[in-house]
Scaffold this motif. Sequence first.
Motif, PDB file in Angstrom:
ATOM      1  N   UNK A  60       0.837  -1.204   0.000  1.00  0.00           N
ATOM      2  CA  UNK A  60       0.000   0.000   0.000  1.00  0.00           C
ATOM      3  C   UNK A  60       0.872   1.254   0.000  1.00  0.00           C
ATOM      4  N   UNK A  61       0.389   2.289  -0.685  1.00  0.00           N
ATOM      5  CA  UNK A  61       1.069   3.576  -0.695  1.00  0.00           C
ATOM      6  C   UNK A  61       0.463   4.494   0.358  1.00  0.00           C
ATOM      7  N   UNK A  62       1.290   5.026   1.219  1.00  0.00           N
ATOM      8  CA  UNK A  62       0.846   5.935   2.267  1.00  0.00           C
ATOM      9  C   UNK A  62       1.408   7.328   1.987  1.00  0.00           C
ATOM     10  N   UNK A  63       0.549   8.336   1.956  1.00  0.00           N
ATOM     11  CA  UNK A  63       1.007   9.702   1.740  1.00  0.00           C
ATOM     12  C   UNK A  63       1.804  10.181   2.951  1.00  0.00           C
ATOM     13  N   UNK A  64       2.876  10.901   2.657  1.00  0.00           N
ATOM     14  CA  UNK A  64       3.802  11.350   3.689  1.00  0.00           C
ATOM     15  C   UNK A  64       3.570  12.822   4.014  1.00  0.00           C
ATOM     16  N   UNK A  65       3.619  13.147   5.296  1.00  0.00           N
ATOM     17  CA  UNK A  65       3.642  14.545   5.717  1.00  0.00           C
ATOM     18  C   UNK A  65       5.089  15.027   5.571  1.00  0.00           C
ATOM     19  N   UNK A  66       5.318  15.970   4.677  1.00  0.00           N
ATOM     20  CA  UNK A  66       6.666  16.478   4.430  1.00  0.00           C
ATOM     21  C   UNK A  66       6.853  17.774   5.217  1.00  0.00           C
ATOM     22  N   UNK A  67       7.922  17.837   6.004  1.00  0.00           N
ATOM     23  CA  UNK A  67       8.194  19.014   6.856  1.00  0.00           C
ATOM     24  C   UNK A  67       9.684  19.327   6.836  1.00  0.00           C
ATOM     25  N   UNK A  68      10.242  19.468   5.653  1.00  0.00           N
ATOM     26  CA  UNK A  68      11.679  19.667   5.516  1.00  0.00           C
ATOM     27  C   UNK A  68      12.119  21.089   5.862  1.00  0.00           C
ATOM     28  N   UNK A  69      11.190  22.047   5.848  1.00  0.00           N
ATOM     29  CA  UNK A  69      11.514  23.399   6.281  1.00  0.00           C
ATOM     30  C   UNK A  69      11.328  23.576   7.789  1.00  0.00           C
ATOM     31  N   UNK A  70      10.672  22.628   8.431  1.00  0.00           N
ATOM     32  CA  UNK A  70      10.527  22.664   9.885  1.00  0.00           C
ATOM     33  C   UNK A  70       9.507  23.653  10.409  1.00  0.00           C
TER      34      UNK A  70
END
Length: 389
Positions: free
Chosen positions: A276-286
């Motif tokens: 299954x593909x799970x969408x990721x919460x991206x927080x690279x700028x913090x």
Amino acid sequence: MKVAIVAVGYNRKRPLERLIESLLRADYDNDNVDLIISLDFSEQQDDIIKMASAISWSHGKKRVVSHQKNLGLRKHIIKCGDLTEEYDAVVIFEDDIIASETFYIYLKEALSFYENESRLAGISLYSPFINEMAELPFMPMYNEYDAFFIQSAQSWGQCWTKRMWSDFKKWYTLNGSTSLQPSNDMPSKIYSWPESSWKKYFMKYIVETNKYFLYPYVSLSTNASEIGHHNKNLSATFQVPLQTGRKKYLFPKYKDAIFYDVFFEREGLVWSIDGKNHHICVDLYGTKTTALNYDFLLTKKKLSLKKIKSYALTYRPHEANFIYDEPGDQIFLYDLTNSNDINIKADRTSLADANYYSFIPWHTSLLYGVSGVYKYTKRKIAKIMPTKE
């Protein structure tokens, strides 16, 4: 499609004159395009009206609108947007903006391609090099198309169609008189903007309605950052190179486009597990404070969560390190599925690798406190006195 250009002026004669000079150089494809010069009341009103009235505009009708009392920026821009009652679309330029000679060609093709796209809240002519929410460099991922989407309103050269503006005004009529209360749905910086900001309300609108602005990869406008009401110092921080030369644009359908959210973080990245593909919460700028409704988190923050994998901070844009699976210990993928706490306190740790952001000036480093100044000083000393092998 009947389009009008709106040049917005207030208390600055030369910047407005320079903007109009750039508009006069532009290619209008032999179309009839009206020019409206809208002036908020100021102490320089008479001189600016005299200058604006003397301008010769050969591409359509020209009119000068001079307001007899000071509206402030928000009310002024709202009145400019309301010109969509007369036109199919309006292009808004504030007086410290410079337009590319080919901006109208880009705009004309974009308006035709997205004419029936209800999820589009506006068309930006400006292409950012900086994520203004984190005050760090922004680099979008490129593909075969000439544009991408960000859930962020633009004020440095933007277009609204009659439909786009009408949808916003319905929302604004219900919400525009209420002060926006801080929430984790947008970067905290937006909520700190003054009440004179129309953009903070437009940002709230597009987040609540899940709409986006179309952004070009190569900018069709740039910001001169003149000294003015909201800008106390002359700066080239937001200057970007302009598209020159006419070209045929290739625009993406929604399913083929690259998207960034209101935090300028990449959307659509997934982590595959158990088929299954799970969408990721991206927080690279913090700058995010929550990962609600996500099973996985990609961030530079060091958190007490289950870490699945880590990546280097080598490639640009920074999400490419995850996409290319570059091993390292500067970006972390966390599993949130068994976590009772999805709060991820805002912490701009993006300067963790001084080499990656070695071009950031000292005054930007100050934004990150003692740690930022220390890292800046350390890398400068390293250049002067390199470590011996």
